[in-house]
Design an enzyme around this catalytic site. Structure first.
Site, PDB file in Angstrom:
ATOM      1  N   LYS A   1      -3.844  -8.937   0.116  1.00  0.00           N
ATOM      2  CA  LYS A   1      -3.243  -9.008  -1.216  1.00  0.00           C
ATOM      3  C   LYS A   1      -2.048  -9.966  -1.277  1.00  0.00           C
ATOM      4  O   LYS A   1      -1.758 -10.535  -2.335  1.00  0.00           O
ATOM      5  CB  LYS A   1      -2.829  -7.625  -1.721  1.00  0.00           C
ATOM      6  CG  LYS A   1      -1.679  -6.982  -0.962  1.00  0.00           C
ATOM      7  CD  LYS A   1      -0.463  -6.823  -1.817  1.00  0.00           C
ATOM      8  CE  LYS A   1       0.725  -6.188  -1.138  1.00  0.00           C
ATOM      9  NZ  LYS A   1       0.913  -6.220   0.286  1.00  0.00           N
TER      10      LYS A   1
ATOM     11  N   GLY B   1       0.812  -1.209   0.000  1.00  0.00           N
ATOM     12  CA  GLY B   1       0.000   0.000   0.000  1.00  0.00           C
ATOM     13  C   GLY B   1       0.852   1.268   0.000  1.00  0.00           C
ATOM     14  O   GLY B   1       0.496   2.268  -0.617  1.00  0.00           O
TER      15      GLY B   1
ATOM     16  N   LYS C   1       2.825 -11.939   4.324  1.00  0.00           N
ATOM     17  CA  LYS C   1       3.876 -11.977   3.290  1.00  0.00           C
ATOM     18  C   LYS C   1       4.665 -13.280   3.381  1.00  0.00           C
ATOM     19  O   LYS C   1       4.917 -13.931   2.370  1.00  0.00           O
ATOM     20  CB  LYS C   1       4.829 -10.789   3.439  1.00  0.00           C
ATOM     21  CG  LYS C   1       4.143  -9.450   3.252  1.00  0.00           C
ATOM     22  CD  LYS C   1       5.142  -8.304   3.288  1.00  0.00           C
ATOM     23  CE  LYS C   1       4.446  -7.014   3.643  1.00  0.00           C
ATOM     24  NZ  LYS C   1       3.247  -6.725   2.860  1.00  0.00           N
TER      25      LYS C   1
ATOM     26  N   LYS D   1     -10.231  -7.595  10.317  1.00  0.00           N
ATOM     27  CA  LYS D   1      -9.473  -6.622   9.522  1.00  0.00           C
ATOM     28  C   LYS D   1     -10.088  -5.230   9.659  1.00  0.00           C
ATOM     29  O   LYS D   1     -11.201  -4.983   9.206  1.00  0.00           O
ATOM     30  CB  LYS D   1      -9.475  -7.067   8.060  1.00  0.00           C
ATOM     31  CG  LYS D   1      -8.935  -6.052   7.118  1.00  0.00           C
ATOM     32  CD  LYS D   1      -7.847  -6.614   6.250  1.00  0.00           C
ATOM     33  CE  LYS D   1      -7.209  -5.511   5.427  1.00  0.00           C
ATOM     34  NZ  LYS D   1      -5.781  -5.467   5.531  1.00  0.00           N
TER      35      LYS D   1
HETATM   36  P1  ADP Z   1       2.356  -3.519   2.854  1.00  0.00           P
HETATM   37  O1  ADP Z   1       1.524  -2.309   2.571  1.00  0.00           O
HETATM   38  O2  ADP Z   1       3.596  -3.559   2.035  1.00  0.00           O
HETATM   39  O3  ADP Z   1       1.590  -4.815   2.836  1.00  0.00           O
HETATM   40  P2  ADP Z   1       2.501  -3.843   5.763  1.00  0.00           P
HETATM   41  O4  ADP Z   1       2.440  -2.652   6.658  1.00  0.00           O
HETATM   42  O5  ADP Z   1       1.315  -4.732   5.691  1.00  0.00           O
HETATM   43  O6  ADP Z   1       2.930  -3.274   4.340  1.00  0.00           O
HETATM   44  O7  ADP Z   1       3.763  -4.756   6.161  1.00  0.00           O
HETATM   45  C1  ADP Z   1       5.083  -4.207   6.232  1.00  0.00           C
HETATM   46  C2  ADP Z   1       5.407  -3.819   7.680  1.00  0.00           C
HETATM   47  O8  ADP Z   1       5.558  -4.998   8.470  1.00  0.00           O
HETATM   48  C3  ADP Z   1       6.710  -3.104   7.872  1.00  0.00           C
HETATM   49  O9  ADP Z   1       6.572  -1.723   7.666  1.00  0.00           O
HETATM   50  C4  ADP Z   1       7.070  -3.427   9.326  1.00  0.00           C
HETATM   51  O10 ADP Z   1       6.725  -2.351  10.156  1.00  0.00           O
HETATM   52  C5  ADP Z   1       6.167  -4.600   9.686  1.00  0.00           C
HETATM   53  N1  ADP Z   1       6.803  -5.757  10.296  1.00  0.00           N
HETATM   54  C6  ADP Z   1       6.219  -6.504  11.276  1.00  0.00           C
HETATM   55  N2  ADP Z   1       6.981  -7.528  11.621  1.00  0.00           N
HETATM   56  C7  ADP Z   1       8.090  -7.474  10.857  1.00  0.00           C
HETATM   57  C8  ADP Z   1       9.265  -8.290  10.751  1.00  0.00           C
HETATM   58  N3  ADP Z   1       9.430  -9.381  11.506  1.00  0.00           N
HETATM   59  N4  ADP Z   1      10.213  -7.931   9.876  1.00  0.00           N
HETATM   60  C9  ADP Z   1      10.050  -6.840   9.110  1.00  0.00           C
HETATM   61  N5  ADP Z   1       8.966  -6.027   9.145  1.00  0.00           N
HETATM   62  C10 ADP Z   1       7.987  -6.330  10.007  1.00  0.00           C
HETATM   63 MG    MG Z   2       0.000  -5.435   4.190  1.00  0.00          MG
END
Ligand code: ADP
Ligand code: MG
Length: 314
Positions: free
Chosen positions: A215, A12, A277, A130
């Protein structure tokens, strides 16, 4: 030599940065940056399929519907999700066309509005978790709960927020259309925001449901549909880490599916962010993918070359 195929999932933040208001200009500027990275990957010889998140956009579409309720009938969440796919698809499509032209690559680009089949018995429907849309005060939250039957959760220090189910994707309804476009050389943008969640009714007809699919989970399915060898998940951190945010945090440059599962079970990757992810990476590899990489958007090309980011391998 046949080209390798990579499925790219844009976070996002690639479209809307945290401190931004979300004007069209801001979103376009971010999308153009992402498009240039993708065009670079295309010109280095990859076949590319792109998907993206929609969290902030679907939230603002919902809010607009709600604010205009007295004047115009508000649309349900599935239609809002479809709107967000069109909106982001348009920005990405135009930006990709521009970036490819700049890179001297002659390839058609098209967005496929995608429906994601989910299981009507998915436990997520009983347990919506969510959060979407704006924050409400306790009085508003109570009224919305009573009048609209929304489920609300309290987010400490910030107020109440609507929560919706986030069911797991089972399949993509437009699977054939997407696969044929990709094999005909089209750069496809598909399953934005995880795709609009649909279930089949008793006659086998698709019906949209109130929910938001993650996603990252959909990206794993999309990648396999087109036979991608690589899944590249682009976000705002350069690597996956253990003990994230703690003084003893430790970056991971490579892990096997087995190690990824162990770290997931140990709670290193939280549900609404890094968890999906890593789960998507695991699912992709277990279904025959060769390599999944989680990296930052700025380092997309280097990550695909295996030089930065976190790789998940069989
Ligand atoms: P996106 O929009 O790319 O899906 P998200 O906010 O859902 O982004 O996921 C990315 C975030 O996950 C990072 O900004 C970080 O703050 C967080 N995060 C949580 N746990 C971890 C981890 N173990 N390693 C790296 N990032 C992490
Ligand atoms: Mg995300």
């Amino acid at each position: 030599m046949p080209e390798r195929t990579v499925a790219i999932a844009l976070g996002g933040n690639a479209i809307l940065q945290h401190r931004e208001r979300g004007t069209a200009e801001e979103q376009f500027a971010n999308v153009r940056k992402a498009a240039r990275h993708i065009a670079q990957i295309v010109s280095s010889g990859y076949t590319v399929i792109v998907t993206h998140g929609n969290g902030p956009q679907v939230g603002s579409i919902l809010l607009k519907n709600e604010l205009m309720e007295e004047t115009l009938p508000p649309m349900p969440l599935d239609i809002c999700g479809a709107e967000s796919q069109g909106m982001i698809g348009y920005m990405l499509q135009q930006s990709m066309q521009e970036a490819l032209r700049e890179a001297g690559v002659d390839r058609p680009v098209a967005t496929v509005l995608t429906q994601t089949l989910v299981d009507s018995n998915d436990p997520a429907f009983e347990n919506p978790e969510k959060p979407i849309g704006p924050f409400y005060d306790p009085v508003q939250a109570k009224r919305l709960q009573e009048e609209k039957g929304w489920r609300m959760v309290q987010i400490p220090g910030r107020g109440y927020r609507r929560v919706v189910p986030s069911p797991r994707p089972v399949a993509l309804v437009e699977e054939q259309a997407i696969a044929r476009l990709v094999s005909a050389g089209v750069i496809v943008i598909a399953a934005g925001g995880g795709g609009v969640p649909v279930v089949t009714d008793s006659r086998g007809v698709f019906r949209g449901v109130e929910g938001v699919v993650d996603k990252d989970h959909t990206a794993a399915i999309l990648a396999r549909i087109v036979g991608a060898e690589d899944l590249l998940i682009l976000t705002d951190v350069s690597r996956v880490t253990l003990n994230y945010g703690r003084p003893d945090q430790q970056e991971i440059s490579e892990m096997t599916v087995r190690e990824a599962r162990d770290h997931l079970a140990a709670g290193h990757f939280p549900p609404g962010s890094m968890g999906p992810k890593v789960e998507a990476a695991v699912r992709f590899i277990e279904n025959g993918g060769r390599r999944a990489t989680i990296a930052s958007l700025e380092e997309a090309t280097l990550a695909l070359a295996g030089r930065v980011g976190t790789r998940i391998t069989p």
